[in-house]
Scaffold this motif. Structure first.
Motif, PDB file in Angstrom:
ATOM      1  N   ASP A   1       0.833  -1.213   0.000  1.00  7.14           N
ATOM      2  CA  ASP A   1       0.000   0.000   0.000  1.00  7.14           C
ATOM      3  C   ASP A   1       0.862   1.255   0.000  1.00  7.14           C
ATOM      4  O   ASP A   1       0.530   2.258  -0.646  1.00  7.14           O
TER       5      ASP A   1
ATOM      6  N   ASN B   1      -3.015  -4.242   1.228  1.00  4.39           N
ATOM      7  CA  ASN B   1      -3.322  -3.149   2.149  1.00  4.39           C
ATOM      8  C   ASN B   1      -3.235  -3.614   3.604  1.00  4.39           C
ATOM      9  O   ASN B   1      -4.189  -4.155   4.160  1.00  4.39           O
TER      10      ASN B   1
ATOM     11  N   ARG C   1      -9.631   2.389   1.223  1.00  2.00           N
ATOM     12  CA  ARG C   1     -10.205   1.647   0.092  1.00  2.00           C
ATOM     13  C   ARG C   1      -9.572   2.128  -1.215  1.00  2.00           C
ATOM     14  O   ARG C   1     -10.131   2.961  -1.924  1.00  2.00           O
ATOM     15  N   TYR C   2      -8.402   1.594  -1.511  1.00  2.00           N
ATOM     16  CA  TYR C   2      -7.689   1.993  -2.727  1.00  2.00           C
ATOM     17  C   TYR C   2      -8.487   1.669  -3.992  1.00  2.00           C
ATOM     18  O   TYR C   2      -8.307   2.305  -5.032  1.00  2.00           O
ATOM     19  N   ASP C   3      -9.374   0.685  -3.905  1.00  2.00           N
ATOM     20  CA  ASP C   3     -10.178   0.304  -5.075  1.00  2.00           C
ATOM     21  C   ASP C   3     -11.025   1.470  -5.587  1.00  2.00           C
ATOM     22  O   ASP C   3     -11.305   1.589  -6.774  1.00  2.00           O
TER      23      ASP C   3
ATOM     24  N   ASN D   1     -12.973  -4.771  -3.537  1.00  2.00           N
ATOM     25  CA  ASN D   1     -12.400  -4.976  -2.209  1.00  2.00           C
ATOM     26  C   ASN D   1     -12.388  -6.479  -1.943  1.00  2.00           C
ATOM     27  O   ASN D   1     -13.432  -7.122  -1.993  1.00  2.00           O
TER      28      ASN D   1
ATOM     29  N   ASN E   1      -8.313  -3.987  -3.816  1.00  2.00           N
ATOM     30  CA  ASN E   1      -7.819  -3.655  -2.479  1.00  2.00           C
ATOM     31  C   ASN E   1      -7.813  -4.963  -1.677  1.00  2.00           C
ATOM     32  O   ASN E   1      -8.864  -5.443  -1.263  1.00  2.00           O
TER      33      ASN E   1
END
Ligand code: ADP
Ligand code: TZD
Ligand code: MG
Length: 578
Positions: free
Chosen positions: A460, A486, A513-515, A527, A551
């Motif tokens: 991450d 993550n 939540r990188y998605d 996710n 993610n």
């Protein structure tokens, strides 16, 4: 279409065909097969980018020059042609410079072309727009640096830049193009004549016959020989010859990170899973396109054991020999020629490496693989590294032509060990410096240069260095699937600040939540909280070819400090006392 400027203001008065600096640079690049540019537009190169695109060059416009530069550097590695990065002056140039230095350190051919401000003002330090003496700053960080002041010199300058980048040990080259140059006009025919098509840009460098004989004598005497393959061997694209050498000699081989897959990690002679054993116990080590730098503990110390060792080294750079330990058999030349000469010298009745040695290496490897296997099959939620990587390992096995991009600390070290590679130049990662930030640039260049699907396995933290380029990935609709491991931070997400309200320096916003970043630009965001979910999501992404970011929720306590290289951290006496 020819890049000739047909008209000037009073075209009626003249029949003369004209060209200018813009078009001469474009024509020089195209003439030499450099048809992709990675960069960021702005003064003075905005129109240059437009014109290059109009003339059929693929112009990939990034959000940050560093990512564009990393893209160019890995394009060079993947293709053996210099990757081209284009930036504006001062700050854009400096952003690109990190990547140029990275290319040089990693021996990747790359050309950084930066626009620059007016020489007269820069040299008198009169404060021009984005003023900087870029040539002087670039010089110590690359293999060669050139500035062009006259349009008539563009052809020669581009030719020199290409040669400097790819011949001998490859590296980064800086090309400084002051704003005024682009607008300089010259007669088109003279312009055409001034261009140079580089002939044999990276000439074969044959090893001296004596050096081959010496190396074979040393190999013959070995009881426990080992071959170490580095990314130079992968770069050389002498895949069949390297395979033939390993198989004819019957010597176990250890691939460095980016050389994984040059021969499959599942090859019976692969010693990847018996690394510490072969480093310790071998008596003769033949390095092929690998340096004895920190990644190999400089060829000495605990990890190399007590037994005396003899090193043979194949490298195109003579100065590399004896850099850390004595090389008893230096073989200087390009890897294709050197390996061919070794094979030739081995003749038809070469004695394969002793079975006692190869048997013991194979046994150790099997043991280690068996030990790891159950950990890779766990379906824990939140995931640990092994559960998540076990899934990705299977996916790469089923899709061996996908390109794997990898950066992070635990995410890097564990993925390197766990994910087997099957084909050459399919694994690209943090390289010699172990830098974060190569991720998205590498994804973009890998997709553009190879047309293959790309799977990025990103810590991450690592992802954050180039994360904005997901917009670039969506804009060009590239077949890139990014898995962000993550764990809420750098190494671990569990650190706490014992004395104040600020978060500890190594942790990020929990439960990020990188998605959603991918969704913001029209890509697919998912996710994934278990290995099963991860597997489904990655397979769907690889099948669809749509830009996807998964993610992957990893247990924040699962990682260790600095992954596998925690020993490199300096220790404070005071910390221990507390
Ligand atoms: P790794 O990190 O995989 O161990 P390194 O980057 O340390 O690999 O080493 C790569 C080496 O390969 C460099 O010393 C470079 O000079 C050498 N090299 C690169 N291309 C060639 C080539 N075509 N022929 C011979 N040596 C090469
Ligand atoms: N800056 C740059 C350009 N390169 C670096 N290598 C670092 C900083 C220091 N660094 C590492 O060496 S690994 C790493 C940093 C910041 C990130 C590790 O965290 P991650 O991976 O989330 O990417 P894990 O899985 O949490 O270990
Ligand atoms: Mg992390």
């Amino acid at each position: 279409m020819t890049a000739i400027v047909q008209s000037i203001a009073n075209a009626a008065d003249t029949e003369q065909e004209l060209t200018d600096g813009f078009h001469l640079v474009i024509d020089a690049l195209k003439l030499n097969g450099l048809t992709t540019i990675y960069g960021v537009p702005g003064i003075p190169i905005t129109d240059f980018g437009r014109m290059a695109q109009a003339e059929g060059i693929r112009v990939l416009s990034f959000r940050h020059e560093q990512a564009a530069g990393y893209a160019a550097s890995i394009a060079g590695y993947l293709t053996k042609k210099p990757g081209v990065c284009l930036t504006v002056s001062a700050p854009g140039f400096l952003n690109g410079l990190t990547a140029l230095a990275h290319a040089t350190t990693n021996c990747f051919p790359m050309i950084l072309i930066s626009g620059s401000s007016e020489r007269e003002i820069v040299d008198l330090q009169q404060g021009d727009y984005e003023e900087m003496d870029q040539l002087a700053i670039a010089k110590p960080l690359c293999k060669a640096a050139f500035r062009v002041l006259h349009a008539a010199d563009i052809g020669i300058a581009v030719a020199r830049a290409i040669r400097a980048a790819v011949s001998g040990r490859p590296g980064g080259v800086y090309l400084d193009l002051p704003a005024k140059l682009f607008g300089q006009v010259m007669e088109a025919e003279a312009g055409r004549k001034s261009l140079v098509k580089v002939i044999d840009a990276a000439p074969a460098q044959l090893p001296a016959p004596d050096s081959i004989k010496r190396a074979l004598d040393v190999l013959k005497s070995a009881k426990k020989p080992l071959i170490i393959l580095g990314k130079g061997a992968a770069y050389a694209q002498a895949d069949e010859a390297v395979k033939a050498l390993v198989e004819k000699s019957g010597i176990p081989f250890l691939p460095m990170s980016m050389a994984k897959g040059l021969l499959p990690d599942t090859h019976p002679l692969c010693a990847g899973a018996a690394r510490s054993t072969v480093l310790k116990d071998s008596d003769v080590v033949m390095l092929i396109g690998a340096r004895l730098n920190w990644l190999l503990s400089h060829g000495k110390g605990k990890s190399w054991g007590d037994a005396p060792k003899k090193f043979i080294q194949i490298d195109i750079e003579p100065k590399e020999m004896d850099s850390n330990v004595e090389i008893v058999a230096p073989v200087v030349g390009d890897i294709g020629s050197c390996v061919a000469a070794l094979l030739d010298g081995m003749g038809s009745n070469w004695q394969a490496a002793p079975a006692e040695w190869t048997g013991s290496v194979a046994k150790k490897r099997e043991e280690n693989v068996a030990k790891m296997a159950p950990r890779l099959m766990n379906n824990n939620s939140p995931m640990d590294y092994h559960g998540a990587l076990g899934v990705l390992r299977t996916i790469i096995k089923e899709r061996p032509d996908a390109i794997l991009v990898n950066e992070g600390a635990n995410t890097l070290d564990l993925a390197r060990g766990i994910i087997d590679m099957y084909q050459p130049r399919k694994r690209i990662d943090v390289g010699t410096w172990g830098i974060m930030g190569i991720g998205m640039g590498y994804c973009i260049a890998a997709a553009i240069e190879t047309g293959k699907p790309v799977l990025a396995v990103e810590g991450d933290s690592a992802f954050g260095f180039s994360g904005m380029e997901v917009e670039t990935i969506c804009r060009y609709n590239l077949p890139v699937c990014i898995v962000v491991f993550n764990n809420d931070g750098i190494y671990r997400g569990t650190d706490v600040n014992a004395v104040g309200d600020d978060p500890a320096p190594t942790v990020f916003v929990k439960g990020s939540r990188y998605d959603k970043m991918m969704e913001a630009f029209g890509g697919v965001g998912i996710n994934a909280t278990s290995p099963d979910e991860l597997k489904r999501a990655v397979n769907a992404a690889m099948d669809s070819g749509k830009p996807t970011l998964i993610n992957a929720v990893i247990d924040p306590a699962a990682g260790s400090e600095s992954g596998r290289i925690g020993n490199l951290n300096p220790q404070s006496v005071l910390k221990k006392k507390k």
